[in-house]
Scaffold this motif. Structure first.
Motif, PDB file in Angstrom:
ATOM      1  N   PHE A   1       0.835  -1.209   0.000  1.00  0.00           N
ATOM      2  CA  PHE A   1       0.000   0.000   0.000  1.00  0.00           C
ATOM      3  C   PHE A   1       0.868   1.257   0.000  1.00  0.00           C
ATOM      4  N   LEU A   2       1.875   1.282   0.884  1.00  0.00           N
ATOM      5  CA  LEU A   2       2.750   2.449   0.968  1.00  0.00           C
ATOM      6  C   LEU A   2       3.432   2.738  -0.366  1.00  0.00           C
ATOM      7  N   GLU A   3       3.854   1.664  -1.036  1.00  0.00           N
ATOM      8  CA  GLU A   3       4.604   1.854  -2.268  1.00  0.00           C
ATOM      9  C   GLU A   3       3.713   2.163  -3.469  1.00  0.00           C
ATOM     10  N   SER A   4       2.414   1.902  -3.355  1.00  0.00           N
ATOM     11  CA  SER A   4       1.530   2.092  -4.506  1.00  0.00           C
ATOM     12  C   SER A   4       0.754   3.414  -4.472  1.00  0.00           C
ATOM     13  N   VAL A   5       0.623   4.016  -3.290  1.00  0.00           N
ATOM     14  CA  VAL A   5      -0.144   5.268  -3.231  1.00  0.00           C
ATOM     15  C   VAL A   5       0.627   6.375  -3.950  1.00  0.00           C
ATOM     16  N   PRO A   6      -0.103   7.302  -4.615  1.00  0.00           N
ATOM     17  CA  PRO A   6       0.566   8.338  -5.422  1.00  0.00           C
ATOM     18  C   PRO A   6       1.004   9.557  -4.621  1.00  0.00           C
ATOM     19  N   ILE A   7       1.156   9.410  -3.318  1.00  0.00           N
ATOM     20  CA  ILE A   7       1.632  10.518  -2.493  1.00  0.00           C
ATOM     21  C   ILE A   7       2.798  10.022  -1.641  1.00  0.00           C
ATOM     22  N   GLY A   8       3.643  10.953  -1.240  1.00  0.00           N
ATOM     23  CA  GLY A   8       4.746  10.589  -0.360  1.00  0.00           C
ATOM     24  C   GLY A   8       4.255  10.432   1.069  1.00  0.00           C
ATOM     25  N   ILE A   9       4.743   9.394   1.743  1.00  0.00           N
ATOM     26  CA  ILE A   9       4.349   9.135   3.129  1.00  0.00           C
ATOM     27  C   ILE A   9       5.597   8.884   3.959  1.00  0.00           C
ATOM     28  N   SER A  10       5.669   9.560   5.097  1.00  0.00           N
ATOM     29  CA  SER A  10       6.744   9.332   6.065  1.00  0.00           C
ATOM     30  C   SER A  10       6.106   9.150   7.433  1.00  0.00           C
ATOM     31  N   ILE A  11       6.767   8.334   8.276  1.00  0.00           N
ATOM     32  CA  ILE A  11       6.276   8.079   9.631  1.00  0.00           C
ATOM     33  C   ILE A  11       7.410   8.348  10.600  1.00  0.00           C
ATOM     34  N   THR A  12       7.091   9.008  11.705  1.00  0.00           N
ATOM     35  CA  THR A  12       8.107   9.311  12.707  1.00  0.00           C
ATOM     36  C   THR A  12       7.812   8.565  13.997  1.00  0.00           C
ATOM     37  N   ASP A  13       8.852   8.482  14.851  1.00  0.00           N
ATOM     38  CA  ASP A  13       8.629   7.958  16.193  1.00  0.00           C
ATOM     39  C   ASP A  13       8.209   9.108  17.105  1.00  0.00           C
ATOM     40  N   ALA A  14       8.058   8.818  18.389  1.00  0.00           N
ATOM     41  CA  ALA A  14       7.563   9.828  19.315  1.00  0.00           C
ATOM     42  C   ALA A  14       8.520  11.000  19.471  1.00  0.00           C
ATOM     43  N   ALA A  15       9.818  10.792  19.135  1.00  0.00           N
ATOM     44  CA  ALA A  15      10.811  11.862  19.246  1.00  0.00           C
ATOM     45  C   ALA A  15      10.950  12.652  17.946  1.00  0.00           C
ATOM     46  N   GLY A  16      10.212  12.267  16.904  1.00  0.00           N
ATOM     47  CA  GLY A  16      10.296  12.983  15.635  1.00  0.00           C
ATOM     48  C   GLY A  16      11.293  12.419  14.658  1.00  0.00           C
ATOM     49  N   ASN A  17      11.908  11.288  14.981  1.00  0.00           N
ATOM     50  CA  ASN A  17      12.842  10.651  14.057  1.00  0.00           C
ATOM     51  C   ASN A  17      12.077   9.891  12.988  1.00  0.00           C
ATOM     52  N   LEU A  18      12.479  10.053  11.745  1.00  0.00           N
ATOM     53  CA  LEU A  18      11.811   9.359  10.645  1.00  0.00           C
ATOM     54  C   LEU A  18      12.184   7.884  10.666  1.00  0.00           C
ATOM     55  N   ILE A  19      11.181   7.021  10.705  1.00  0.00           N
ATOM     56  CA  ILE A  19      11.431   5.590  10.815  1.00  0.00           C
ATOM     57  C   ILE A  19      10.938   4.801   9.598  1.00  0.00           C
ATOM     58  N   GLU A  20      10.130   5.431   8.763  1.00  0.00           N
ATOM     59  CA  GLU A  20       9.642   4.721   7.578  1.00  0.00           C
ATOM     60  C   GLU A  20       9.192   5.732   6.535  1.00  0.00           C
TER      61      GLU A  20
END
Length: 317
Positions: free
Chosen positions: A143-162
């Motif tokens: 799903f993440l790779e097929s959606v036509p928008i960029g997606i990023s996820i952070t941890d509770a400290a704001g570090n990008l994890i995915e």
């Protein structure tokens, strides 16, 4: 039964004694003595101590005459009897103990079988859960790779994890490099729509994490090089799960902004042409009300442009 057992034990000893008798008194026969001895052993073997004591008195003198130690024979017979008794006790204990062992073994086998079945069920359930988790993770990644928008996820400290491929494309940063950075890192070169630097406190992701609310449609430009800016619209939403921070969605709006700028430039050119034209230009709607008039047209009719707007056509006749 008891006599036979006693005789079986003592017979080898009796044979030795009979041989001794024949050597000392060869003219006498031991037949009567053997019969008498067998009777005595039966009495001793059956535990009839009183009768044995009476026989001992009568036989002691006879055995002594033949040179046989009756007390020694009595002890040997008693030992034989005790061996039999202890043997039977041992057999009973062994039988009882064996029964107990068998019961205990059966209990242990039942416990092992029950525990084994439980473990097998637990393993099967765990494998099923792992298979479901693996399947869900695969669907999540697809799903993440097929959606036509960029997606990023952070941890509770704001570090990008995915992040997904579209995020890497839009931001112009490889996935590994992207996930190494924090969402408010100074490595990002972000500008406002007016071209001035945008501080991290204005980022949608930073605001969403700090304010714990959804922040939508924040426009910003990513400076990728001289005269090269990618414009994006960002929405960030807090993730209600332990250890997670926010989910960030990027939509590239560079082409849309370029089209809007082109349209504004075209409108500005048209406006200048119309306003500077020497011919009168007059625009009315379906109800014949004035919606536009250039300065030349207003001058022809003796009105100011602002006075003409909204008046019907017949008001000028």
């Amino acid at each position: 039964m008891g006599g036979d057992f006693g005789c079986k034990i003592i017979h080898p000893l009796f044979d030795a004694f009979a041989h001794d008798i024949e050597r000392k008194a060869p003219h006498r026969r031991a037949i009567g003595l053997e019969h008498l001895l067998n009777r005595l052993l039966v009495v001793l073997d059956e535990g009839l101590i009183e009768q044995a004591n009476l026989l001992q008195v009568l036989l002691n003198a006879t055995f002594t005459a033949f040179g046989i130690d009756f007390s020694r024979l009595h002890r040997l017979a008693t030992v034989g009897r005790n061996r039999r008794v202890f043997s039977r006790l041992g057999e009973g204990f062994q039988a009882e103990h064996s029964t107990e062992l068998r019961l205990r073994q059966a209990e242990l086998e039942a416990m092992v079988a029950t525990r084994t079945a439980a473990l097998e069920l637990e393993v099967a359930e765990r494998r099923h859960a792992e298979a479901e988790l693996s399947d869900n993770l695969a669907k999540h990644r697809a799903f993440l790779e097929s959606v036509p928008i960029g997606i990023s996820i952070t941890d509770a400290a704001g570090n990008l994890i995915e992040s997904n491929r579209e995020a890497a494309r839009i931001l112009g940063v490889p996935k590994a490099e992207h996930e190494r950075r924090a969402f408010d890192s100074l490595e990002w070169q972000i500008i406002r729509p007016d071209g001035t630097p945008m501080p991290a406190t204005e980022y949608a992701s930073v605001r969403a994490l700090r304010e714990n609310r959804r922040v939508e449609n924040i426009e910003m430009g990513i400076v990728k090089g001289p005269d090269w800016v990618t414009w994006i619209s960002v929405t960030a939403v807090p993730i209600d799960a332990p250890g997670f921070g926010v989910a960030i969605g990027y939509v590239e709006i560079t082409e849309r902004l370029a089209a809007q700028q082109s349209l504004r430039a075209s409108e500005e050119r048209y406006r200048k042409i119309v306003e500077t034209a020497q011919e009168g230009i007059w625009v009315i709607d379906a109800a014949t009300c004035t919606t536009f008039a250039n300065p030349a047209m207003a001058a022809m009719l003796g009105y100011a442009v602002e006075e003409m707007l909204g008046l019907p056509l017949f008001a000028f006749m």
